[in-house]
Design a protein around this motif. Structure first.
Motif, PDB file in Angstrom:
ATOM      1  N   ILE A 126     -29.311  28.536  32.282  1.00  0.00           N
ATOM      2  CA  ILE A 126     -29.636  28.749  33.697  1.00  0.00           C
ATOM      3  C   ILE A 126     -30.068  27.412  34.289  1.00  0.00           C
ATOM      4  O   ILE A 126     -31.158  26.918  34.011  1.00  0.00           O
ATOM      5  N   SER A 127     -29.213  26.823  35.089  1.00  0.00           N
ATOM      6  CA  SER A 127     -29.503  25.496  35.625  1.00  0.00           C
ATOM      7  C   SER A 127     -30.232  25.542  36.961  1.00  0.00           C
ATOM      8  O   SER A 127     -30.893  24.577  37.337  1.00  0.00           O
ATOM      9  N   ASN A 128     -30.123  26.665  37.692  1.00  0.00           N
ATOM     10  CA  ASN A 128     -30.687  26.732  39.035  1.00  0.00           C
ATOM     11  C   ASN A 128     -31.523  27.998  39.237  1.00  0.00           C
ATOM     12  O   ASN A 128     -31.075  29.098  38.902  1.00  0.00           O
ATOM     13  N   LEU A 129     -32.699  27.811  39.816  1.00  0.00           N
ATOM     14  CA  LEU A 129     -33.555  28.926  40.204  1.00  0.00           C
ATOM     15  C   LEU A 129     -33.814  28.827  41.705  1.00  0.00           C
ATOM     16  O   LEU A 129     -34.150  27.756  42.213  1.00  0.00           O
ATOM     17  N   ILE A 130     -33.628  29.947  42.406  1.00  0.00           N
ATOM     18  CA  ILE A 130     -33.907  30.008  43.842  1.00  0.00           C
ATOM     19  C   ILE A 130     -34.922  31.131  44.031  1.00  0.00           C
ATOM     20  O   ILE A 130     -34.599  32.312  43.871  1.00  0.00           O
ATOM     21  N   LEU A 131     -36.154  30.766  44.367  1.00  0.00           N
ATOM     22  CA  LEU A 131     -37.265  31.708  44.347  1.00  0.00           C
ATOM     23  C   LEU A 131     -37.933  31.783  45.712  1.00  0.00           C
ATOM     24  O   LEU A 131     -38.171  30.763  46.356  1.00  0.00           O
ATOM     25  N   GLN A 132     -38.225  33.002  46.132  1.00  0.00           N
ATOM     26  CA  GLN A 132     -38.898  33.201  47.415  1.00  0.00           C
ATOM     27  C   GLN A 132     -40.078  34.138  47.214  1.00  0.00           C
ATOM     28  O   GLN A 132     -39.962  35.350  47.375  1.00  0.00           O
ATOM     29  N   PRO A 133     -41.215  33.578  46.802  1.00  0.00           N
ATOM     30  CA  PRO A 133     -42.410  34.408  46.652  1.00  0.00           C
ATOM     31  C   PRO A 133     -43.035  34.719  48.006  1.00  0.00           C
ATOM     32  O   PRO A 133     -43.060  33.873  48.899  1.00  0.00           O
ATOM     33  N   ASN A 134     -43.516  35.949  48.165  1.00  0.00           N
ATOM     34  CA  ASN A 134     -44.198  36.311  49.411  1.00  0.00           C
ATOM     35  C   ASN A 134     -45.608  35.740  49.472  1.00  0.00           C
ATOM     36  O   ASN A 134     -46.125  35.436  50.541  1.00  0.00           O
ATOM     37  N   VAL A 135     -46.231  35.626  48.302  1.00  0.00           N
ATOM     38  CA  VAL A 135     -47.565  35.023  48.165  1.00  0.00           C
ATOM     39  C   VAL A 135     -47.603  34.320  46.811  1.00  0.00           C
ATOM     40  O   VAL A 135     -46.706  34.502  45.984  1.00  0.00           O
ATOM     41  N   GLY A 136     -48.638  33.526  46.587  1.00  0.00           N
ATOM     42  CA  GLY A 136     -48.827  32.924  45.272  1.00  0.00           C
ATOM     43  C   GLY A 136     -47.799  31.872  44.908  1.00  0.00           C
ATOM     44  O   GLY A 136     -47.409  31.752  43.741  1.00  0.00           O
ATOM     45  N   GLU A 137     -47.392  31.087  45.882  1.00  0.00           N
ATOM     46  CA  GLU A 137     -46.372  30.063  45.630  1.00  0.00           C
ATOM     47  C   GLU A 137     -46.848  29.022  44.618  1.00  0.00           C
ATOM     48  O   GLU A 137     -46.051  28.506  43.825  1.00  0.00           O
ATOM     49  N   ASN A 138     -48.142  28.712  44.638  1.00  0.00           N
ATOM     50  CA  ASN A 138     -48.657  27.689  43.722  1.00  0.00           C
ATOM     51  C   ASN A 138     -48.473  28.099  42.261  1.00  0.00           C
ATOM     52  O   ASN A 138     -48.178  27.253  41.407  1.00  0.00           O
ATOM     53  N   GLY A 139     -48.611  29.396  41.972  1.00  0.00           N
ATOM     54  CA  GLY A 139     -48.412  29.869  40.605  1.00  0.00           C
ATOM     55  C   GLY A 139     -46.970  29.718  40.142  1.00  0.00           C
ATOM     56  O   GLY A 139     -46.700  29.398  38.982  1.00  0.00           O
ATOM     57  N   VAL A 140     -46.045  29.931  41.065  1.00  0.00           N
ATOM     58  CA  VAL A 140     -44.619  29.755  40.758  1.00  0.00           C
ATOM     59  C   VAL A 140     -44.338  28.287  40.460  1.00  0.00           C
ATOM     60  O   VAL A 140     -43.642  27.947  39.485  1.00  0.00           O
ATOM     61  N   ARG A 141     -44.880  27.398  41.296  1.00  0.00           N
ATOM     62  CA  ARG A 141     -44.668  25.963  41.072  1.00  0.00           C
ATOM     63  C   ARG A 141     -45.257  25.526  39.722  1.00  0.00           C
ATOM     64  O   ARG A 141     -44.673  24.697  39.018  1.00  0.00           O
ATOM     65  N   LYS A 142     -46.398  26.072  39.379  1.00  0.00           N
ATOM     66  CA  LYS A 142     -47.020  25.722  38.100  1.00  0.00           C
ATOM     67  C   LYS A 142     -46.149  26.178  36.939  1.00  0.00           C
ATOM     68  O   LYS A 142     -45.948  25.438  35.965  1.00  0.00           O
ATOM     69  N   TRP A 143     -45.584  27.395  37.039  1.00  0.00           N
ATOM     70  CA  TRP A 143     -44.700  27.883  35.972  1.00  0.00           C
ATOM     71  C   TRP A 143     -43.477  26.969  35.846  1.00  0.00           C
ATOM     72  O   TRP A 143     -43.076  26.609  34.730  1.00  0.00           O
ATOM     73  N   LEU A 144     -42.899  26.583  36.958  1.00  0.00           N
ATOM     74  CA  LEU A 144     -41.724  25.705  36.932  1.00  0.00           C
ATOM     75  C   LEU A 144     -42.055  24.381  36.254  1.00  0.00           C
ATOM     76  O   LEU A 144     -41.298  23.896  35.405  1.00  0.00           O
ATOM     77  N   MET A 145     -43.180  23.800  36.617  1.00  0.00           N
ATOM     78  CA  MET A 145     -43.594  22.523  36.031  1.00  0.00           C
ATOM     79  C   MET A 145     -43.779  22.645  34.517  1.00  0.00           C
ATOM     80  O   MET A 145     -43.350  21.772  33.754  1.00  0.00           O
ATOM     81  N   GLN A 146     -44.392  23.726  34.088  1.00  0.00           N
ATOM     82  CA  GLN A 146     -44.690  23.911  32.667  1.00  0.00           C
ATOM     83  C   GLN A 146     -43.462  24.271  31.844  1.00  0.00           C
ATOM     84  O   GLN A 146     -43.501  24.199  30.614  1.00  0.00           O
ATOM     85  N   ASN A 147     -42.365  24.639  32.527  1.00  0.00           N
ATOM     86  CA  ASN A 147     -41.169  25.078  31.809  1.00  0.00           C
ATOM     87  C   ASN A 147     -39.941  24.225  32.125  1.00  0.00           C
ATOM     88  O   ASN A 147     -38.807  24.666  31.989  1.00  0.00           O
TER      89      ASN A 147
END
Length: 234
Positions: free
Chosen positions: A116-137
């Motif tokens: 999976i080379s591309n992720l397109i994510l649209q969180p309604n709330v909690g965007e910082n948690g999504v960014r943290k997961w991306l960074m850690q993975n």
């Protein structure tokens, strides 16, 4: 909204899908996004994944009605369970959920992220948690958008499977790419409202019999970050 005319939010998500992608849209509801992509010849193949029977049936109906069953497969399952190796999916979209749930779906389905080379994510709330997961993975954030629709403000985060930098606290909270487009009226509206919410919360906490000092300190720190980014003074 329908598969022929997406909302601005989903249209923005669609704009980040690369030509000839093989995409899994998780939490697809009526499958508007994958059907739109199929009808516009933007993809080779799509999965419309749903965990609930009702939305899955809605997606199946839309796919049949729009005559794209050769390109879009409606599947019932939890998160990335709907994806198989044979599908050769290279893009995953998850839109319209909380950031915590999006992160949980990605974490639980880690074994499905090979290729999976591309992720397109649209969180309604909690965007910082999504960014943290991306960074850690090891997913590098390559683009972000902020938009307002029907009185709601949405952020869209696009990431590629490349070594990610260590994002700062401010970048995780506000978005590394969004910080690059300031000043931005919608960004400012969102964070001024959050600043007011923090002020109200602190005022209420100070009325408590036992004042939660650690919680207040965290909120004050967040407020200071917001004021710094917005160049805002009380």
């Amino acid at each position: 909204m329908n598969a022929n005319k997406l909302s601005d939010r989903l249209q923005t998500v669609a704009s980040f899908v690369k030509p000839n992608s093989r995409i899994a849209d998780i939490g697809s509801d009526h499958a508007y996004l994958p059907v739109f992509l199929a009808r516009n010849e933007q993809i080779q193949f799509a999965i419309a994944g749903e965990v609930a029977k009702g939305p899955h049936e809605n997606a199946t109906h839309e796919i049949l009605q729009q005559d794209v069953k050769n390109l879009v497969s409606s599947r019932l399952g939890n998160g990335l369970d709907v994806v198989t190796a044979e599908d050769q999916i290279n893009t995953i979209s998850i839109a319209g959920m909380g950031g915590t749930l999006i992160s949980q779906i990605l974490e639980r389905g880690k074994n499905k992220l090979q290729g999976i080379s591309n992720l397109i994510l649209q969180p309604n709330v909690g965007e910082n948690g999504v960014r943290k997961w991306l960074m850690q993975n090891n997913y590098r954030i390559t683009a972000e958008r902020i938009l307002k629709e029907d009185h709601h403000i949405y952020e869209i985060i696009v990431a590629e499977n490349k070594p990610a930098p260590t994002y700062s606290e401010k970048e995780l909270l506000f978005g590394p790419k969004l910080l690059q487009i300031l000043p931005n009226a919608i960004f400012q509206e969102k964070w001024l409202a959050e600043l007011q919410r923090i002020k109200n919360a602190i005022a209420q906490m100070k009325q408590a019999q036992v004042i939660p000092k650690k919680r207040i300190s965290k909120l004050k720190h967040k407020a200071d970050l917001i004021k710094e980014v917005l160049d805002f003074e009380d």
